[in-house]
Design an enzyme around this catalytic site. Structure first.
Site, PDB file in Angstrom:
ATOM      1  N   TYR A   1      -1.645  -0.665  10.598  1.00 21.12           N
ATOM      2  CA  TYR A   1      -1.924  -0.997   9.202  1.00 21.12           C
ATOM      3  C   TYR A   1      -0.728  -0.606   8.321  1.00 21.12           C
ATOM      4  O   TYR A   1      -0.214  -1.410   7.539  1.00 21.12           O
ATOM      5  CB  TYR A   1      -3.200  -0.298   8.721  1.00 21.12           C
ATOM      6  CG  TYR A   1      -3.421  -0.503   7.242  1.00 21.12           C
ATOM      7  CD1 TYR A   1      -3.777  -1.754   6.758  1.00 21.12           C
ATOM      8  CD2 TYR A   1      -3.210   0.536   6.331  1.00 21.12           C
ATOM      9  CE1 TYR A   1      -3.931  -1.971   5.393  1.00 21.12           C
ATOM     10  CE2 TYR A   1      -3.370   0.321   4.975  1.00 21.12           C
ATOM     11  CZ  TYR A   1      -3.729  -0.930   4.508  1.00 21.12           C
ATOM     12  OH  TYR A   1      -3.867  -1.136   3.158  1.00 21.12           O
TER      13      TYR A   1
ATOM     14  N   SER B   1       0.858  -1.196   0.000  1.00 19.02           N
ATOM     15  CA  SER B   1       0.000   0.000   0.000  1.00 19.02           C
ATOM     16  C   SER B   1       0.888   1.238   0.000  1.00 19.02           C
ATOM     17  O   SER B   1       2.052   1.185   0.447  1.00 19.02           O
ATOM     18  CB  SER B   1      -0.857  -0.016   1.272  1.00 19.02           C
ATOM     19  OG  SER B   1      -1.429   1.255   1.506  1.00 19.02           O
TER      20      SER B   1
HETATM   21  C1  8X3 Z   1      -4.813   1.909   1.764  1.00 13.82           C
HETATM   22  C2  8X3 Z   1      -4.422   3.046   0.923  1.00 13.82           C
HETATM   23  O1  8X3 Z   1      -4.759   5.496   0.468  1.00 13.82           O
HETATM   24  O2  8X3 Z   1      -6.746   4.203   0.934  1.00 13.82           O
HETATM   25  O3  8X3 Z   1      -4.008   0.823   1.511  1.00 13.82           O
HETATM   26  O4  8X3 Z   1      -5.193   4.730   2.725  1.00 13.82           O
HETATM   27  S1  8X3 Z   1      -5.318   4.440   1.283  1.00 13.82           S
END
Ligand code: 8X3
Length: 248
Positions: free
Chosen positions: A149, A136
């Site tokens: 996270y 991510s």
């Molecule tokens: C999540 C990415 O930008 O939606 O993995 O927080 S974001």
């Protein structure tokens, strides 16, 4: 060139989109997840010749072993592992966060991911296959409430790069895909609120699971001598903000 892909977390979002996109491109897919009805629906939609469903929780080691050791012959030669299963839980700052939610994220996003990877590495090495890990933008850019996270996704990114080093000379390719905002069940699960999810994505034109699936298929079908180490992608409507400063 098409092959066989093992896709974790395929019951929704990016995982389900990958199942559809890869099958459309001629691949066979093994779809995994906790929700049997959704897995069965994918098999019904895409055909039992193309899709094998393996139902397990990423935190259940014995169930993963059983699923891997009982793959039907037509699905046993895995060329690509797509480590998609993962989740965010909560948006509270660390000092107010729920410890059980932290642990669940670590168990799924980190422990589950390395467990599946460890179990499939012998097949992937034998096949000179590939691994695509879903990290991510949160791996690189911290944001308030992202705490554990973001930490799990930074692990996924660095684990991917470490795998590349360890797999040097085997022909196995490894890529860390690092998306920003993708409209899936992600925010609904994170917040437990449909209103919060609708409001986050409202008027934004976020990326879709199909956008990410297209990127993964492209990565997987590049010539065998090419390795994309990391790919970071965002919708045009998302970018970066500045630092925050606390004042007395
Ligand atoms: C999540 C990415 O930008 O939606 O993995 O927080 S974001």
């Amino acid at each position: 060139m098409a092959g066989t892909a093992f896709i974790t977390g395929a019951t929704a979002g990016i995982g389900a989109a990958c199942a559809r996109r890869f099958v459309a491109a001629g691949w066979k897919v093994i779809v995994t997840g906790r929700r049997a009805d959704r897995l069965d629906a994918l098999v019904a939609e895409l055909g039992a010749d193309n899709v094998h469903a393996a139902r397990f929780d990423m935190r259940d080691d014995a169930a993963i072993d059983h699923a891997v050791s009982t793959l039907p012959a037509g699905f046993a030669d895995i060329d690509l592992l797509i480590n998609n299963a993962g989740l965010a839980l909560g948006t509270a700052p660390a000092q107010q966060a729920d410890l059980a939610q932290w642990r669940q994220m670590i168990e799924t996003n980190v422990t589950g991911l390395v467990t599946i990877t460890h179990k499939l590495l012998p097949i992937l090495i034998a096949r000179k296959g590939g691994i695509i890990n879903l990290s991510s933008v949160a791996a690189t850019y911290p944001y308030t409430g992202g705490n554990v996270y973001g930490g799990t996704k930074a692990f996924v990114r660095q684990f991917s790069l470490g795998l590349r080093s360890d797999l040097h000379g085997t022909g196995v390719r490894v890529t860390s895909i690092e998306p920003g905002m993708v409209e899936t069940e992600f925010t609904l699960i994170r917040t437990g609120s449909k209103a919060a999810s609708d409001s986050l994505y409202g008027g934004v034109m976020p990326m879709t699971g199909e956008d990410i699936a297209e990127t993964l298929l492209w990565v997987a079908t590049q010539p065998a001598h090419l390795n994309f180490n990391t790919i970071e992608l965002m919708p045009v409507s998302q970018s970066f903000a500045g630092f925050q400063v606390a004042r007395d």
